[in-house]
Motif scaffolding. Sequence first.
Motif, PDB file in Angstrom:
ATOM      1  N   THR A  36       0.842  -1.197   0.000  1.00 10.92           N
ATOM      2  CA  THR A  36       0.000   0.000   0.000  1.00 10.92           C
ATOM      3  C   THR A  36       0.879   1.249   0.000  1.00 10.92           C
ATOM      4  O   THR A  36       0.593   2.220  -0.701  1.00 10.92           O
ATOM      5  CB  THR A  36      -0.960  -0.007   1.202  1.00 10.92           C
ATOM      6  OG1 THR A  36      -1.774  -1.183   1.112  1.00 10.92           O
ATOM      7  CG2 THR A  36      -1.849   1.226   1.219  1.00 10.92           C
ATOM      8  N   THR A  95      -0.782  -1.495  -7.277  1.00 13.00           N
ATOM      9  CA  THR A  95      -2.149  -1.509  -6.740  1.00 13.00           C
ATOM     10  C   THR A  95      -2.666  -2.945  -6.669  1.00 13.00           C
ATOM     11  O   THR A  95      -3.272  -3.343  -5.661  1.00 13.00           O
ATOM     12  CB  THR A  95      -3.081  -0.634  -7.600  1.00 13.00           C
ATOM     13  OG1 THR A  95      -2.597   0.710  -7.575  1.00 13.00           O
ATOM     14  CG2 THR A  95      -4.510  -0.688  -7.092  1.00 13.00           C
ATOM     15  N   LEU A 128      -3.735  -4.923  -3.258  1.00 16.64           N
ATOM     16  CA  LEU A 128      -5.010  -5.621  -3.056  1.00 16.64           C
ATOM     17  C   LEU A 128      -4.767  -7.078  -2.676  1.00 16.64           C
ATOM     18  O   LEU A 128      -5.450  -7.622  -1.801  1.00 16.64           O
ATOM     19  CB  LEU A 128      -5.868  -5.516  -4.319  1.00 16.64           C
ATOM     20  CG  LEU A 128      -6.367  -4.111  -4.662  1.00 16.64           C
ATOM     21  CD1 LEU A 128      -7.031  -4.096  -6.040  1.00 16.64           C
ATOM     22  CD2 LEU A 128      -7.310  -3.584  -3.596  1.00 16.64           C
ATOM     23  N   ASP A 137      -6.236  -2.435   7.835  1.00 14.56           N
ATOM     24  CA  ASP A 137      -6.328  -2.185   6.396  1.00 14.56           C
ATOM     25  C   ASP A 137      -6.880  -0.778   6.141  1.00 14.56           C
ATOM     26  O   ASP A 137      -6.341  -0.020   5.334  1.00 14.56           O
ATOM     27  CB  ASP A 137      -7.261  -3.191   5.708  1.00 14.56           C
ATOM     28  CG  ASP A 137      -6.715  -4.598   5.645  1.00 14.56           C
ATOM     29  OD1 ASP A 137      -5.499  -4.794   5.839  1.00 14.56           O
ATOM     30  OD2 ASP A 137      -7.533  -5.520   5.407  1.00 14.56           O
TER      31      ASP A 137
END
Length: 154
Positions: free
Chosen positions: A20, A54, A58, A139
């Motif tokens: 992230t 990205t 995920l 998260d």
Amino acid sequence: MFALSLALVVGVVTGLRAMTGAACAAWAAYLGLLPVAGTWLGWLASPWTAGILTILALGEFVTDQLPSTPSRTVPVQFGTRVLVGALAGAAFGTYGGAMALGALAGALGAVAGTLGGAAIRGRLARSFGRDRPAALIEDGAAVALAILAVLVLR
């Protein structure tokens, strides 16, 4: 000083969720908010880099929920977070013309995010009686901090 504060924040994000933090730096570079062109970090501004990081971020949200995932404090996981934090911090450091100091701030933030995130998640998991709600809160915190770091550049 502002750029170093952002580098520290993105380092904390990386300590919470390694990919992230990396995706955050890539999106900020891709959007033209970080002046990485002409530096060794110029590749971060590619749409491919932002997209791949990205997808990896995920995937990390999913794998983090698996019981077989090793602790973030084992040497390989910890070291990866520090290195990725330094890279993301260096990218944010370009905003203030202090890439090396940004890397240091990002690495320090990753250490704080790794150790602090593990401790806070452990306490939350104990209070909930299970880990999943604590992981989801973590998260959310990582994503919120990453978005905030990019938005304040605008």
